[in-house]
Write a protein that holds these residues in place. Structure first.
Motif, PDB file in Angstrom:
ATOM      1  N   ALA A  30      97.677 -52.019 -19.674  1.00 55.82           N
ATOM      2  CA  ALA A  30      96.542 -52.706 -19.045  1.00 55.82           C
ATOM      3  C   ALA A  30      96.957 -54.084 -18.541  1.00 55.82           C
ATOM      4  N   GLU A  31      97.751 -54.822 -19.323  1.00 57.76           N
ATOM      5  CA  GLU A  31      98.217 -56.147 -18.898  1.00 57.76           C
ATOM      6  C   GLU A  31      99.087 -56.045 -17.649  1.00 57.76           C
ATOM      7  N   ILE A  33      98.945 -53.676 -15.351  1.00 55.94           N
ATOM      8  CA  ILE A  33      98.081 -53.313 -14.222  1.00 55.94           C
ATOM      9  C   ILE A  33      97.341 -54.546 -13.712  1.00 55.94           C
ATOM     10  N   VAL A  34      96.791 -55.337 -14.623  1.00 59.11           N
ATOM     11  CA  VAL A  34      96.068 -56.554 -14.229  1.00 59.11           C
ATOM     12  C   VAL A  34      97.009 -57.520 -13.526  1.00 59.11           C
ATOM     13  N   SER A  35      98.209 -57.693 -14.060  1.00 61.68           N
ATOM     14  CA  SER A  35      99.186 -58.592 -13.454  1.00 61.68           C
ATOM     15  C   SER A  35      99.570 -58.129 -12.047  1.00 61.68           C
ATOM     16  N   ALA A  36      99.796 -56.843 -11.878  1.00 59.17           N
ATOM     17  CA  ALA A  36     100.156 -56.308 -10.562  1.00 59.17           C
ATOM     18  C   ALA A  36      99.005 -56.489  -9.579  1.00 59.17           C
ATOM     19  N   TRP A  37      97.769 -56.270 -10.035  1.00 61.55           N
ATOM     20  CA  TRP A  37      96.614 -56.440  -9.154  1.00 61.55           C
ATOM     21  C   TRP A  37      96.457 -57.903  -8.738  1.00 61.55           C
ATOM     22  N   GLN A  38      96.680 -58.831  -9.681  1.00 57.56           N
ATOM     23  CA  GLN A  38      96.575 -60.255  -9.353  1.00 57.56           C
ATOM     24  C   GLN A  38      97.649 -60.665  -8.343  1.00 57.56           C
ATOM     25  N   ARG A  39      98.867 -60.152  -8.492  1.00 58.53           N
ATOM     26  CA  ARG A  39      99.927 -60.445  -7.511  1.00 58.53           C
ATOM     27  C   ARG A  39      99.560 -59.870  -6.148  1.00 58.53           C
ATOM     28  N   HIS A  40      99.020 -58.657  -6.130  1.00 57.38           N
ATOM     29  CA  HIS A  40      98.608 -58.017  -4.884  1.00 57.38           C
ATOM     30  C   HIS A  40      97.526 -58.843  -4.190  1.00 57.38           C
ATOM     31  N   ARG A  41      96.538 -59.310  -4.940  1.00 57.85           N
ATOM     32  CA  ARG A  41      95.460 -60.130  -4.362  1.00 57.85           C
ATOM     33  C   ARG A  41      96.004 -61.438  -3.813  1.00 57.85           C
TER      34      ARG A  41
END
Length: 65
Positions: A30-31, A33-41
């Motif tokens: 989960a961490e 996934i959240v980190s990858a999503w934040q980098r993507h944003r």
């Protein structure tokens, strides 16, 4: 607007958790996934900026590798 320009993975002490436990594994996934999503944003925010603004904050016009 907070922008992360560089990703540095966090390393944890090896004895501080139960590496084989299901809850640790799920939390770790989960961490990530959240980190990858934040980098993507953050990348999307940077790419949506006008060229002149990106140039002013030091981004190159193209990748030179």
């Amino acid at each position: 607007m907070a922008l992360a320009l560089e990703h540095r993975p966090v390393r944890r002490a090896s004895g501080a958790h139960h590496a084989g436990s299901l809850s640790y594994t799920l939390r770790h996934i989960a961490e990530r996934i959240v980190s990858a999503w934040q980098r993507h944003r953050a990348e999307r925010e940077l790419e949506s900026m006008p060229y002149d603004l990106r140039k002013d904050i030091g981004f190159r016009s193209k990748n030179t590798r």
